[in-house]
Write a protein that holds these residues in place. Structure first.
Motif, mmCIF file in Angstrom:
data_model
loop_
_atom_site.group_PDB
_atom_site.id
_atom_site.type_symbol
_atom_site.label_atom_id
_atom_site.label_comp_id
_atom_site.label_asym_id
_atom_site.label_seq_id
_atom_site.Cartn_x
_atom_site.Cartn_y
_atom_site.Cartn_z
ATOM 1 N N UNK A 102 0.817 -1.207 0.000
ATOM 2 C CA UNK A 102 0.000 0.000 0.000
ATOM 3 C C UNK A 102 0.849 1.255 0.000
ATOM 4 N N UNK A 103 1.900 1.235 0.781
ATOM 5 C CA UNK A 103 2.815 2.381 0.845
ATOM 6 C C UNK A 103 3.560 2.549 -0.479
ATOM 7 N N UNK A 104 4.029 1.426 -1.057
ATOM 8 C CA UNK A 104 4.761 1.493 -2.326
ATOM 9 C C UNK A 104 3.869 2.020 -3.449
ATOM 10 N N UNK A 105 2.617 1.558 -3.499
ATOM 11 C CA UNK A 105 1.716 1.998 -4.564
ATOM 12 C C UNK A 105 1.287 3.454 -4.373
ATOM 13 N N UNK A 106 1.128 3.870 -3.123
ATOM 14 C CA UNK A 106 0.738 5.259 -2.866
ATOM 15 C C UNK A 106 1.781 6.225 -3.403
ATOM 16 N N UNK A 107 3.051 5.987 -3.076
ATOM 17 C CA UNK A 107 4.086 6.911 -3.553
ATOM 18 C C UNK A 107 4.184 6.872 -5.076
ATOM 19 N N UNK A 108 3.853 5.725 -5.677
ATOM 20 C CA UNK A 108 3.897 5.630 -7.142
ATOM 21 C C UNK A 108 2.878 6.561 -7.780
ATOM 22 N N UNK A 109 1.658 6.586 -7.224
ATOM 23 C CA UNK A 109 0.635 7.478 -7.773
ATOM 24 C C UNK A 109 1.053 8.937 -7.619
ATOM 25 N N UNK A 110 1.622 9.278 -6.482
ATOM 26 C CA UNK A 110 2.056 10.664 -6.265
ATOM 27 C C UNK A 110 3.210 11.033 -7.192
ATOM 28 N N UNK A 111 4.183 10.139 -7.319
ATOM 29 C CA UNK A 111 5.334 10.422 -8.177
ATOM 30 C C UNK A 111 4.956 10.478 -9.655
ATOM 31 N N UNK A 112 3.996 9.645 -10.062
ATOM 32 C CA UNK A 112 3.537 9.704 -11.449
ATOM 33 C C UNK A 112 2.989 11.091 -11.765
ATOM 34 N N UNK A 113 2.167 11.611 -10.891
ATOM 35 C CA UNK A 113 1.615 12.957 -11.103
ATOM 36 C C UNK A 113 2.713 14.002 -11.178
ATOM 37 N N UNK A 114 3.750 13.838 -10.364
ATOM 38 C CA UNK A 114 4.790 14.860 -10.232
ATOM 39 C C UNK A 114 5.821 14.778 -11.357
ATOM 40 N N UNK A 115 6.259 13.560 -11.698
ATOM 41 C CA UNK A 115 7.380 13.399 -12.627
ATOM 42 C C UNK A 115 6.966 13.083 -14.064
ATOM 43 N N UNK A 116 5.832 12.425 -14.251
ATOM 44 C CA UNK A 116 5.452 11.989 -15.594
ATOM 45 C C UNK A 116 4.322 12.820 -16.200
ATOM 46 N N UNK A 117 3.651 13.623 -15.408
ATOM 47 C CA UNK A 117 2.588 14.507 -15.880
ATOM 48 C C UNK A 117 1.606 13.775 -16.784
ATOM 49 N N UNK A 118 0.889 12.798 -16.249
ATOM 50 C CA UNK A 118 -0.022 12.006 -17.088
ATOM 51 C C UNK A 118 -1.170 12.837 -17.620
ATOM 52 N N UNK A 119 -1.721 12.372 -18.723
ATOM 53 C CA UNK A 119 -2.873 13.043 -19.320
ATOM 54 C C UNK A 119 -4.018 13.158 -18.319
ATOM 55 N N UNK A 120 -4.265 12.088 -17.574
ATOM 56 C CA UNK A 120 -5.249 12.091 -16.499
ATOM 57 C C UNK A 120 -4.536 11.686 -15.216
ATOM 58 N N UNK A 121 -4.247 12.638 -14.332
ATOM 59 C CA UNK A 121 -3.493 12.318 -13.119
ATOM 60 C C UNK A 121 -4.300 11.479 -12.140
ATOM 61 N N UNK A 122 -3.584 10.837 -11.244
ATOM 62 C CA UNK A 122 -4.233 10.035 -10.214
ATOM 63 C C UNK A 122 -4.757 10.920 -9.087
ATOM 64 N N UNK A 123 -5.875 10.514 -8.533
ATOM 65 C CA UNK A 123 -6.443 11.179 -7.375
ATOM 66 C C UNK A 123 -6.622 10.135 -6.277
ATOM 67 N N UNK A 124 -6.008 10.359 -5.144
ATOM 68 C CA UNK A 124 -6.024 9.401 -4.047
ATOM 69 C C UNK A 124 -7.319 9.569 -3.251
ATOM 70 N N UNK A 125 -8.348 8.812 -3.638
ATOM 71 C CA UNK A 125 -9.677 9.000 -3.060
ATOM 72 C C UNK A 125 -9.874 8.248 -1.748
ATOM 73 N N UNK A 126 -9.535 6.944 -1.737
ATOM 74 C CA UNK A 126 -9.855 6.169 -0.531
ATOM 75 C C UNK A 126 -8.886 5.007 -0.393
ATOM 76 N N UNK A 127 -8.462 4.761 0.840
ATOM 77 C CA UNK A 127 -7.611 3.623 1.177
ATOM 78 C C UNK A 127 -8.384 2.739 2.145
ATOM 79 N N UNK A 128 -8.170 1.430 2.053
ATOM 80 C CA UNK A 128 -9.009 0.493 2.792
ATOM 81 C C UNK A 128 -8.168 -0.526 3.552
#
Length: 385
Positions: free
Chosen positions: A15-41
């Motif tokens: 969970x920790x590894x995947x969370x930082x991946x979503x944040x880093x993707x938004x920051x470093x790769x500038x995706x067409x549709x960025x990730x939004x961290x809505x809910x963790x379970x």
């Protein structure tokens, strides 16, 4: 521009590894549709609430079904123990959510087929987290093999060595329970090197294996007795491939002194390639085309922007990246696939193919003979490699 709204099931290591991946993707790769961290379970409300705050998720849930039912979720990310993958993935697909699951994909080939059918029937994007495919050195190895730089492949030797259970007094953990984990070192570690080999070389034809559980029971962490270990501590197997190559594979948690030693060597008619994850920014290459007096393994530092895949997003040449970056590359590729509605690999078909190899090895251990690897075509579409 929209958002890819993520629901993450599981909040500990993965969970920790995947969370930082979503944040880093938004920051470093500038995706067409960025990730939004809505809910963790997670099941423990106090712990998952703390994780949501620490990692930066908007909200938390304690029941994965509640996450899937939400209208504000596009992607379900499964980072839970293996016995939960099937139910969560199928429910997510039926709800029209894209699905990313940790490996091994399932507990059995039968379960993997059901998961693949669910995502195929609903048309959602699907991916299995074999993150080592996204190491730039592996991407370079794939390119070099495809270009014919090592010629015809003869041998593959791969091992994944750890030592975190070498102490017989190490406490029992969920990974030692077959009902939860499915298998031990075989499904946890061999799954990675099986997927890497399929990615780099091609499909398995037949296998023969052996396994051992060295310590049959482990102390319970709270000191109240012991529990039986019901998975393998090590599994080794030989393999033949569709293209005529042969290979040997080993996974163990008892390699004293080895922490995360994932190694693959591929020998061909014109050269060889060697990768060791503990030196993940490097790739060794031997070429018979070099002048005889200059022949020898060369060490390639895989950190050049423009020349090496994924490196444009990071640092100047020679500035190294680490374990977590492969997860970021994975998330970036998945974001592109979702936004552009394009296929992404490794997907659930790759997960099934890996499961078929693992299960054939299990069958061979019981039969004490060579077993053919199933290659059924009754699920999804078999693609060109």
């Amino acid at each position: 521009m929209g958002y890819i709204r993520v629901g993450l099931i599981g909040y500990k290591f993965m969970g920790k590894a995947h969370t930082q991946a979503y944040k880093n993707t938004n920051f470093y790769f500038e995706p067409q549709d960025p990730f939004q961290l809505k809910v963790i379970c997670g099941r423990n409300e106090e712990s998952v609430k703390e994780a949501a705050f620490t990692y930066g998720w908007e909200s938390y849930e304690t029941d994965w079904r509640s996450v899937i039912e939400r209208d504000d979720i596009d992607l379900i990310d499964i980072g839970t123990p293996s016995n939960t993958h099937k139910d969560i993935a199928i429910a997510a697909a039926k709800a029209g959510k894209h699905v990313l699951t940790e490996k091994p994909m399932a507990l059995s080939v039968r379960d993997a087929k059901e998961m693949l059918k669910a995502v195929t029937d609903t048309g959602v994007q699907h991916m299995v987290s074999f993150n080592y495919r996204r190491v730039p050195a592996i991407a370079l190895a794939k390119r070099m093999i495809s270009e014919g730089r090592i010629g015809r492949v003869y041998h593959i030797r791969a091992h994944y060595l750890q030592d975190w259970l070498a102490n017989p007094q190490s406490p029992f953990a969920w990974r030692l329970d077959k009902n939860i984990a499915g298998s031990g070192a075989h499904g946890d570690l061999n799954a990675h090197i099986v997927d890497l080999t399929r990615h780099l070389v091609g499909e398995f034809d037949e296998v023969v294996g052996m396994s051992e559980t060295f310590v049959k029971e482990r102390p319970i962490d709270n000191g109240e007795g012991k529990r039986d270990v019901t998975v393998d501590d090590t599994t080794l197997f030989l393999a033949r491939f569709d293209n005529g190559a042969v290979g040997n594979f080993e996974a163990t948690r008892y390699a004293t002194g080895r922490k995360n030693h994932e190694y693959i060597e591929i020998n061909g008619s014109m050269g060889s390639i060697v990768f060791n994850f503990e030196r993940m920014n490097e790739l060794q290459f031997f070429s018979k085309e070099d002048d005889h007096h200059l022949q020898g393994y060369r060490n390639i530092l895989v950190t050049e922007p423009e020349a090496h895949e994924y490196m444009n997003a990071w640092w100047p040449p020679g500035h190294l990246i680490g374990y977590e970056h492969a997860f970021t590359h994975q998330a970036s590729d998945f974001a592109r696939a979702i936004s552009q509605q394009q296929p992404v690999y490794p997907n659930f078909e790759d997960g099934l193919r890996c499961q078929q190899v693992l299960e054939a090895v299990d069958h061979s251990i019981l039969s004490r003979t060579w077993e053919k690897v199933e290659k059924s075509n009754d699920v999804g579409r078999t693609r060109e490699r």
